[in-house]
Each structure stands twice: as C-alpha cells, then as structure tokens.
Design a protein around this motif. Structure first.
Motif, PDB file in Angstrom:
ATOM      1  N   ASP A 125      51.050  26.005  17.838  1.00 11.69           N
ATOM      2  CA  ASP A 125      51.828  27.179  17.436  1.00 11.69           C
ATOM      3  C   ASP A 125      51.472  28.389  18.288  1.00 11.69           C
ATOM      4  OD1 ASP A 125      53.017  25.825  15.217  1.00 11.69           O
ATOM      5  OD2 ASP A 125      51.154  26.122  14.090  1.00 11.69           O
ATOM      6  N   ILE A 126      50.223  28.415  18.759  1.00 14.58           N
ATOM      7  CA  ILE A 126      49.760  29.567  19.526  1.00 14.58           C
ATOM      8  C   ILE A 126      48.658  29.137  20.500  1.00 14.58           C
ATOM      9  CG2 ILE A 126      47.970  30.283  17.833  1.00 14.58           C
ATOM     10  CD1 ILE A 126      49.072  33.237  18.499  1.00 14.58           C
ATOM     11  N   ILE A 127      48.595  29.806  21.666  1.00 17.82           N
ATOM     12  CA  ILE A 127      47.528  29.571  22.645  1.00 17.82           C
ATOM     13  C   ILE A 127      46.629  30.800  22.638  1.00 17.82           C
ATOM     14  CG2 ILE A 127      46.945  29.156  25.069  1.00 17.82           C
ATOM     15  CD1 ILE A 127      49.840  28.010  25.388  1.00 17.82           C
ATOM     16  N   LEU A 128      45.340  30.591  22.404  1.00 16.79           N
ATOM     17  CA  LEU A 128      44.369  31.677  22.428  1.00 16.79           C
ATOM     18  C   LEU A 128      43.554  31.592  23.707  1.00 16.79           C
ATOM     19  CD1 LEU A 128      43.087  31.490  18.730  1.00 16.79           C
ATOM     20  CD2 LEU A 128      45.037  32.780  19.653  1.00 16.79           C
ATOM     21  N   THR A 129      43.368  32.729  24.358  1.00 19.42           N
ATOM     22  CA  THR A 129      42.608  32.727  25.608  1.00 19.42           C
ATOM     23  C   THR A 129      41.706  33.956  25.664  1.00 19.42           C
ATOM     24  OG1 THR A 129      42.766  32.460  28.019  1.00 19.42           O
ATOM     25  CG2 THR A 129      44.350  33.956  26.988  1.00 19.42           C
ATOM     26  N   GLU A 130      40.921  34.042  26.720  1.00 20.66           N
ATOM     27  CA  GLU A 130      39.999  35.161  26.891  1.00 20.66           C
ATOM     28  C   GLU A 130      39.992  35.569  28.353  1.00 20.66           C
ATOM     29  OE1 GLU A 130      36.161  33.622  25.806  1.00 20.66           O
ATOM     30  OE2 GLU A 130      36.308  31.948  27.197  1.00 20.66           O
ATOM     31  N   PHE A 131      39.652  36.819  28.613  1.00 20.66           N
ATOM     32  CA  PHE A 131      39.541  37.277  29.995  1.00 20.66           C
ATOM     33  C   PHE A 131      38.209  36.811  30.572  1.00 20.66           C
ATOM     34  CE2 PHE A 131      42.482  40.507  28.178  1.00 20.66           C
ATOM     35  CZ  PHE A 131      43.605  40.093  28.895  1.00 20.66           C
ATOM     36  N   VAL A 132      38.198  36.615  31.886  1.00 20.29           N
ATOM     37  CA  VAL A 132      36.995  36.159  32.583  1.00 20.29           C
ATOM     38  C   VAL A 132      36.317  37.379  33.208  1.00 20.29           C
ATOM     39  CG1 VAL A 132      38.091  33.929  33.030  1.00 20.29           C
ATOM     40  CG2 VAL A 132      38.216  35.715  34.779  1.00 20.29           C
ATOM     41  N   PRO A 133      35.098  37.240  33.728  1.00 24.09           N
ATOM     42  CA  PRO A 133      34.449  38.391  34.369  1.00 24.09           C
ATOM     43  C   PRO A 133      35.336  38.991  35.460  1.00 24.09           C
ATOM     44  CG  PRO A 133      32.874  36.602  34.067  1.00 24.09           C
ATOM     45  CD  PRO A 133      34.217  36.052  33.698  1.00 24.09           C
ATOM     46  N   ALA A 134      35.466  40.315  35.449  1.00 22.67           N
ATOM     47  CA  ALA A 134      36.407  40.994  36.349  1.00 22.67           C
ATOM     48  C   ALA A 134      35.793  41.259  37.720  1.00 22.67           C
ATOM     49  CB  ALA A 134      36.877  42.292  35.707  1.00 22.67           C
ATOM     50  N   THR A 135      35.348  40.178  38.353  1.00 22.27           N
ATOM     51  CA  THR A 135      34.836  40.270  39.727  1.00 22.27           C
ATOM     52  C   THR A 135      35.469  39.154  40.542  1.00 22.27           C
ATOM     53  OG1 THR A 135      32.973  38.803  39.230  1.00 22.27           O
ATOM     54  CG2 THR A 135      32.603  41.170  38.960  1.00 22.27           C
ATOM     55  N   GLY A 136      35.557  39.336  41.866  1.00 21.48           N
ATOM     56  CA  GLY A 136      36.118  38.294  42.735  1.00 21.48           C
ATOM     57  C   GLY A 136      37.474  37.823  42.234  1.00 21.48           C
ATOM     58  N   LEU A 137      37.635  36.493  42.146  1.00 22.54           N
ATOM     59  CA  LEU A 137      38.899  35.924  41.697  1.00 22.54           C
ATOM     60  C   LEU A 137      39.156  36.170  40.214  1.00 22.54           C
ATOM     61  CD1 LEU A 137      39.454  32.520  43.520  1.00 22.54           C
ATOM     62  CD2 LEU A 137      40.540  34.708  43.886  1.00 22.54           C
ATOM     63  N   GLY A 138      38.146  36.654  39.503  1.00 19.66           N
ATOM     64  CA  GLY A 138      38.343  37.001  38.102  1.00 19.66           C
ATOM     65  C   GLY A 138      39.428  38.048  37.919  1.00 19.66           C
ATOM     66  N   LEU A 139      39.563  38.972  38.882  1.00 25.69           N
ATOM     67  CA  LEU A 139      40.612  39.998  38.808  1.00 25.69           C
ATOM     68  C   LEU A 139      41.993  39.354  38.824  1.00 25.69           C
ATOM     69  CD1 LEU A 139      39.080  42.546  41.340  1.00 25.69           C
ATOM     70  CD2 LEU A 139      39.307  42.877  38.875  1.00 25.69           C
ATOM     71  N   ALA A 140      42.169  38.351  39.683  1.00 20.76           N
ATOM     72  CA  ALA A 140      43.462  37.671  39.791  1.00 20.76           C
ATOM     73  C   ALA A 140      43.732  36.821  38.548  1.00 20.76           C
ATOM     74  CB  ALA A 140      43.486  36.803  41.048  1.00 20.76           C
ATOM     75  N   ILE A 141      42.703  36.139  38.059  1.00 26.28           N
ATOM     76  CA  ILE A 141      42.866  35.322  36.848  1.00 26.28           C
ATOM     77  C   ILE A 141      43.277  36.217  35.681  1.00 26.28           C
ATOM     78  CG2 ILE A 141      41.635  33.899  35.155  1.00 26.28           C
ATOM     79  CD1 ILE A 141      39.850  32.945  37.550  1.00 26.28           C
ATOM     80  N   ASN A 142      42.596  37.349  35.524  1.00 24.91           N
ATOM     81  CA  ASN A 142      42.904  38.255  34.412  1.00 24.91           C
ATOM     82  C   ASN A 142      44.307  38.849  34.540  1.00 24.91           C
ATOM     83  OD1 ASN A 142      40.432  37.772  33.236  1.00 24.91           O
ATOM     84  ND2 ASN A 142      39.456  39.613  34.049  1.00 24.91           N
ATOM     85  N   ASP A 143      44.724  39.128  35.771  1.00 24.38           N
ATOM     86  CA  ASP A 143      46.080  39.640  35.991  1.00 24.38           C
ATOM     87  C   ASP A 143      47.116  38.647  35.470  1.00 24.38           C
ATOM     88  OD1 ASP A 143      48.197  41.330  37.656  1.00 24.38           O
ATOM     89  OD2 ASP A 143      48.504  39.225  38.180  1.00 24.38           O
ATOM     90  N   ARG A 144      46.948  37.370  35.800  1.00 27.88           N
ATOM     91  CA  ARG A 144      47.913  36.363  35.361  1.00 27.88           C
ATOM     92  C   ARG A 144      47.834  36.137  33.851  1.00 27.88           C
ATOM     93  NH1 ARG A 144      50.531  37.469  38.961  1.00 27.88           N
ATOM     94  NH2 ARG A 144      51.292  36.130  40.623  1.00 27.88           N
ATOM     95  N   LEU A 145      46.631  36.191  33.282  1.00 29.88           N
ATOM     96  CA  LEU A 145      46.507  36.028  31.833  1.00 29.88           C
ATOM     97  C   LEU A 145      47.206  37.177  31.100  1.00 29.88           C
ATOM     98  CD1 LEU A 145      42.808  34.791  31.487  1.00 29.88           C
ATOM     99  CD2 LEU A 145      44.889  33.459  31.119  1.00 29.88           C
ATOM    100  N   LYS A 146      47.082  38.406  31.640  1.00 36.11           N
ATOM    101  CA  LYS A 146      47.766  39.550  31.012  1.00 36.11           C
ATOM    102  C   LYS A 146      49.269  39.337  31.046  1.00 36.11           C
ATOM    103  CE  LYS A 146      44.240  42.957  32.140  1.00 36.11           C
ATOM    104  NZ  LYS A 146      43.762  43.827  33.227  1.00 36.11           N
TER     105      LYS A 146
END
Length: 317
Positions: free
Chosen positions: A290-311
């Motif tokens: 019914d729902i997907i729960l996720t979390e942001f990763v450390p905002a360094t290196g590729l973490g910035l790109a991962i967090n951008d896509r998660l947002k």
C-alpha cells in the motif's frame, strides 16, 4: 594524477576493468565508462560530483551495434542517423534491459549517438560494450574541449585521458526524441534545427532546453512510483502506517517487521546504493504494498544525487 596520451589499448584496458576514462569527441570531451555496467556508470556520477542522476548519453560506433541495446529505431530516426552519424546528434530511443536504469535515470528511453572522432570511434570498435559519457567536468563547471581542460578539472580522479586534440565543435550534441510520435528537439546543440528539418520535415523545439536528455525527468514528481512513497524515520513511519501493507527501501538496515525490504547497501557504500536505487524503486513498485517507506542517505558524494531522486519520488502531485 591522470596520464594524458593517445593509446587506445591503454584506454580499452582501463574501461574493460570497469573504470572511467576521458575520451575526445567532436563536441566536448566525455567522461566514459561501460554503459552496460551499473557499477562503472556510478563512478561517472561520483567523479563528476553530480547532485542529480541526469540521464547519460550512450556512445557507440555503428547503427548495427544499436540492435543489442535499443528496442526499435523509428523510420525518422533512421533517416537522421544516416544523414548525421557520426556527428553531434543524439537520438532518444526505447531501451532494452541491457542498459541499466542508472544510465537512463529509470526512464524507458536511452539517449544514443555515434561520435565523429576517429580516435574514439576506433576505441568504441575495439570494445564489446558501448560507453556512457557525459561531459568530463565536475558538475557546474564549463565543459572541456581539450585533454588539458580535463586534466585541470578532474586530473586527480581519473587514470587516463585519451588525447584527441581540441574538439572541433565545442558545444554538446543536439538531442532529438519522439514525443507522442512527433519529432522534438529536447536540447539544442551542435547540429542545427534547419539541418534536421531538411531531412525529416518540421520538428517541435522544447521551449526550455535542458541538459537532461529526458526532459520530463525535470518534473518534480516524475520519478514517483505508482505506489505512494514517503521518506523519513522508517521505524517511526512503520508505526504510523501499521494498518497498511508496507514495503521498505532502506539504506543499510533491515526491518524485520515487514516482508518486503530492499536494502540499498548493507555496507553503507553510497556508490553501491546509487547502482541499486532505480532497480529497487521499480521492484518495490511492482509489489502489492500500500505504501513504500524510505529514508535519506548521508548527504555526501553520491548521497546528494540519491536524496534528490528520493525527494522527487516522494513528491505529491
């Protein structure tokens, strides 16, 4: 520091080892890696310090070579390819599964071109795989048009720069895709619109031209899966959504309270997490959750790109 040279065999061996190499093209120098290897492609984003996963352009050496990673080539695309390849034209075509989601930012089409540079064409002909290659510069910097530009900007991060002299065109390729069957210029570049229209007739030109080959990806919620997705503290959200069937996309921790849990990197490696991100979102979106729960990763290196896509994936219409 990188070594600058014109040895195709040296560039070939580094690429076959899954590492990145700078290559010359007629438009600008590219930062290239094996387009069929998500781990190699993740290095491109890491080296460029790219805060988002923009789709990458895949470089190959012939129309025949496209058959292994493109589903179909429309007639108009064939006409353009025959007229302007090798050259500063990129075509957006439906991809086969061989192209990792990381190359296309999870989209169904891949941007392809055949570069008009003798050294790079010989390199591509010597390889068993195409090369994903954005411009060889750190994110936000001016695109490089000589090997020395690359060395000045990325010299400490790549092993080898294939020196093919100064780029003859010096601006990025023109990107053409088919939007609802209509030929559309998604990015203006080194091939004029007039030249394109002489071959296939009138084309649409996207009002806001973008470096992103799949312009719809610029929409805030474009990457949202079918199932609602929320980001935050997973443990707290599990309690909040206790009455629903939950799927979890976590960075490195397992959550045994749910049957569906995709871990991006148990070791906490951001490059590995980036490689798995789009496949993970696609897999979880295919479940009956019914729902997907996720979390942001450390905002360094590729973490910035991962967090951008998660947002973007969690954005509500």
């Amino acid at each position: 520091m990188s070594h600058i040279g014109s040895e195709i065999l040296q560039a070939k061996s580094i690429l076959e080892a899954g590492k990145a190499v700078a290559i010359p093209t007629e438009t600008v120098y590219g930062l290239a890696a094996n387009a069929l290897d998500a781990k190699a492609v993740a290095q491109i984003f890491s080296i460029k310090k790219r805060p988002t996963f923009d789709p990458l352009i895949v470089h190959t050496h012939s129309l025949e070579a496209l058959q292994s990673f493109v589903l179909e080539i429309p007639e108009a695309a064939h006409l353009l390819a025959n007229a302007f390849w090798p050259g500063p034209l990129t075509l957006l075509l439906p991809k086969k599964p061989a192209i990792p989601d990381l190359v296309t930012s999870g989209l169904e089409r891949v941007a392809i071109r055949i570069p008009n540079h003798p050294l790079t064409l010989r390199l591509l002909q010597s390889l068993d795989f195409p090369l994903a290659a954005p411009s060889a510069n750190p994110f936000g910097y001016i695109s490089p048009t000589t090997a020395q530009h690359v060395a000045d900007q990325l010299g400490g991060d790549i092993e080898y720069i294939l020196d093919g002299g100064a780029a003859s065109i010096g601006v990025e390729s023109t990107i053409v895709g088919w939007e609802n069957g209509i030929a559309t210029v998604l990015r203006v570049g080194g091939l004029s619109i007039d030249a394109i229209e002489e071959v296939i007739g009138p084309v649409q030109v996207q009002a806001v031209s973008s470096s992103n080959p799949a312009a719809p990806g610029m929409l805030k919620s474009h990457y949202a899966p079918r199932i609602p997705m929320r980001a935050g503290n997973i443990a707290e959200m599990i309690k909040e959504y206790s009455g629903k069937k939950i799927a979890i996309l976590s960075f490195q921790q397992a959550y045994p309270t749910t049957a569906i849990n995709y871990i991006l990197s148990e070791s906490g490696n951001l490059n590995e997490a980036a490689q798995h991100l789009f496949a993970a979102m696609r897999e979880l979106d295919g479940t009956d959750a019914d729902i997907i729960l996720t979390e942001f990763v450390p905002a360094t290196g590729l973490g910035l790109a991962i967090n951008d896509r998660l947002k973007r994936a969690c954005a509500e219409e």
